[in-house]
Write a protein that holds these residues in place. Sequence first.
Motif, mmCIF file in Angstrom:
data_model
loop_
_atom_site.group_PDB
_atom_site.id
_atom_site.type_symbol
_atom_site.label_atom_id
_atom_site.label_comp_id
_atom_site.label_asym_id
_atom_site.label_seq_id
_atom_site.Cartn_x
_atom_site.Cartn_y
_atom_site.Cartn_z
ATOM 1 N N LEU A 1 -10.928 4.036 8.410
ATOM 2 C CA LEU A 1 -10.472 4.488 9.727
ATOM 3 C C LEU A 1 -11.025 5.882 10.045
ATOM 4 C CD1 LEU A 1 -6.781 3.413 9.113
ATOM 5 C CD2 LEU A 1 -8.377 2.252 10.655
ATOM 6 N N PRO A 2 -12.340 6.022 10.097
ATOM 7 C CA PRO A 2 -12.913 7.356 10.318
ATOM 8 C C PRO A 2 -12.483 7.986 11.638
ATOM 9 C CG PRO A 2 -14.607 5.660 10.507
ATOM 10 C CD PRO A 2 -13.364 4.995 9.989
ATOM 11 N N GLU A 3 -12.090 7.157 12.576
ATOM 12 C CA GLU A 3 -11.633 7.678 13.879
ATOM 13 C C GLU A 3 -10.323 8.462 13.761
ATOM 14 O OE1 GLU A 3 -9.965 3.472 13.514
ATOM 15 O OE2 GLU A 3 -11.812 4.495 12.973
ATOM 16 N N LEU A 4 -9.627 8.329 12.644
ATOM 17 C CA LEU A 4 -8.368 9.063 12.438
ATOM 18 C C LEU A 4 -8.549 10.347 11.634
ATOM 19 C CD1 LEU A 4 -5.905 6.109 11.700
ATOM 20 C CD2 LEU A 4 -6.343 7.278 13.870
ATOM 21 N N ALA A 5 -9.771 10.605 11.181
ATOM 22 C CA ALA A 5 -10.033 11.829 10.404
ATOM 23 C C ALA A 5 -9.628 13.045 11.226
ATOM 24 C CB ALA A 5 -11.502 11.904 10.025
ATOM 25 N N GLY A 6 -8.980 13.980 10.574
ATOM 26 C CA GLY A 6 -8.530 15.198 11.250
ATOM 27 C C GLY A 6 -7.119 15.108 11.796
ATOM 28 N N LYS A 7 -6.573 13.888 11.841
ATOM 29 C CA LYS A 7 -5.185 13.717 12.291
ATOM 30 C C LYS A 7 -4.247 13.861 11.102
ATOM 31 C CE LYS A 7 -6.138 10.924 16.296
ATOM 32 N NZ LYS A 7 -5.514 10.079 17.263
ATOM 33 N N SER A 8 -2.986 14.091 11.395
ATOM 34 C CA SER A 8 -1.971 14.197 10.350
ATOM 35 C C SER A 8 -1.366 12.831 10.074
ATOM 36 C CB SER A 8 -0.866 15.154 10.781
ATOM 37 O OG SER A 8 -1.378 16.451 10.939
ATOM 38 N N LEU A 9 -1.049 12.608 8.808
ATOM 39 C CA LEU A 9 -0.410 11.361 8.408
ATOM 40 C C LEU A 9 1.028 11.336 8.912
ATOM 41 C CD1 LEU A 9 -0.442 8.722 6.788
ATOM 42 C CD2 LEU A 9 0.141 10.068 4.760
ATOM 43 N N ILE B 1 0.845 -1.192 0.000
ATOM 44 C CA ILE B 1 0.000 0.000 0.000
ATOM 45 C C ILE B 1 0.882 1.245 0.000
ATOM 46 C CG2 ILE B 1 -1.869 1.244 1.179
ATOM 47 C CD1 ILE B 1 -2.692 -1.588 0.371
ATOM 48 N N PRO B 2 0.979 1.937 -1.146
ATOM 49 C CA PRO B 2 1.727 3.200 -1.178
ATOM 50 C C PRO B 2 0.871 4.304 -0.541
ATOM 51 C CG PRO B 2 1.498 2.230 -3.382
ATOM 52 C CD PRO B 2 0.574 1.500 -2.474
ATOM 53 N N VAL B 3 1.171 4.652 0.683
ATOM 54 C CA VAL B 3 0.343 5.607 1.415
ATOM 55 C C VAL B 3 0.826 7.036 1.160
ATOM 56 C CG1 VAL B 3 -0.520 6.318 3.684
ATOM 57 C CG2 VAL B 3 -0.157 3.886 3.189
ATOM 58 N N ASP B 4 -0.090 7.848 0.672
ATOM 59 C CA ASP B 4 0.153 9.278 0.515
ATOM 60 C C ASP B 4 -1.106 10.005 0.995
ATOM 61 O OD1 ASP B 4 -1.720 8.974 -1.516
ATOM 62 O OD2 ASP B 4 -0.390 9.622 -3.113
ATOM 63 N N THR B 5 -1.193 11.300 0.738
ATOM 64 C CA THR B 5 -2.344 12.053 1.244
ATOM 65 C C THR B 5 -3.659 11.595 0.623
ATOM 66 O OG1 THR B 5 -1.955 13.808 -0.372
ATOM 67 C CG2 THR B 5 -0.984 14.101 1.807
ATOM 68 N N HIS B 6 -3.632 11.162 -0.636
ATOM 69 C CA HIS B 6 -4.865 10.684 -1.276
ATOM 70 C C HIS B 6 -5.334 9.376 -0.632
ATOM 71 C CE1 HIS B 6 -4.590 13.679 -4.432
ATOM 72 N NE2 HIS B 6 -3.331 13.330 -4.626
ATOM 73 N N VAL B 7 -4.410 8.459 -0.403
ATOM 74 C CA VAL B 7 -4.745 7.183 0.226
ATOM 75 C C VAL B 7 -5.170 7.415 1.674
ATOM 76 C CG1 VAL B 7 -3.835 4.911 0.886
ATOM 77 C CG2 VAL B 7 -3.281 5.888 -1.347
ATOM 78 N N TRP B 8 -4.516 8.361 2.336
ATOM 79 C CA TRP B 8 -4.900 8.742 3.701
ATOM 80 C C TRP B 8 -6.349 9.208 3.714
ATOM 81 C CZ3 TRP B 8 -3.926 8.215 8.594
ATOM 82 C CH2 TRP B 8 -4.334 9.159 9.523
ATOM 83 N N LYS B 9 -6.735 10.020 2.733
ATOM 84 C CA LYS B 9 -8.101 10.524 2.645
ATOM 85 C C LYS B 9 -9.088 9.371 2.472
ATOM 86 C CE LYS B 9 -11.016 13.665 -0.013
ATOM 87 N NZ LYS B 9 -11.100 14.563 -1.154
ATOM 88 N N VAL B 10 -8.771 8.437 1.584
ATOM 89 C CA VAL B 10 -9.626 7.265 1.371
ATOM 90 C C VAL B 10 -9.735 6.460 2.666
ATOM 91 C CG1 VAL B 10 -9.792 5.031 0.182
ATOM 92 C CG2 VAL B 10 -9.190 7.088 -1.104
ATOM 93 N N ALA B 11 -8.602 6.242 3.307
ATOM 94 C CA ALA B 11 -8.583 5.429 4.533
ATOM 95 C C ALA B 11 -9.418 6.065 5.638
ATOM 96 C CB ALA B 11 -7.143 5.228 5.002
#
Length: 147
Positions: free
Chosen positions: A80-88, A65-75
């Motif tokens: 993982l809605p409990e992580l919304a608003g946190k920084s990657l 899984i190449p995680v970037d800001t777009h994948v973070w947004k999807v996740a």
Amino acid sequence: MSRAKYIVGTAKELQAKPGGGEKWLVSLRGKELPEVIEALCTLPGVGPKVAACVALFSLDQNHAIPVDTHVWKVATQYLLPELAGKSLTPKLSVVVSDAFVTKFGSYAGWAQNVLFIGQLSSQKLLVAEVTSDTTISTKRKRGKDHT
């Protein structure tokens, strides 16, 4: 930042590998993903995201899984809605990867890729254009067939 400056250095390092770069890269296919990521990160300009891209698209690591800001947004939107608003962070990148693998299994990297592409605004526009063009051309074809 341009990755072009790393190409020459990476090519030289690959040529210097025992047996050559091709043999070294092929040897990574049989290793576990963390070892593959670690090995690729030894190359100039390659970090965890680029290493995961290479692992997914070229080294049969279908769960990378190449995680970037777009994948973070999807996740954070779907997994993982409990992580919304946190920084990657690097630690949260691992959490995201694990969440995708838990949800999608051994082909999680490809599932992530589809979701990633769906998030790109330019892709949404392209899909709308293709849908519109297909509808028009289908109607034209049907009109010609019935005359």
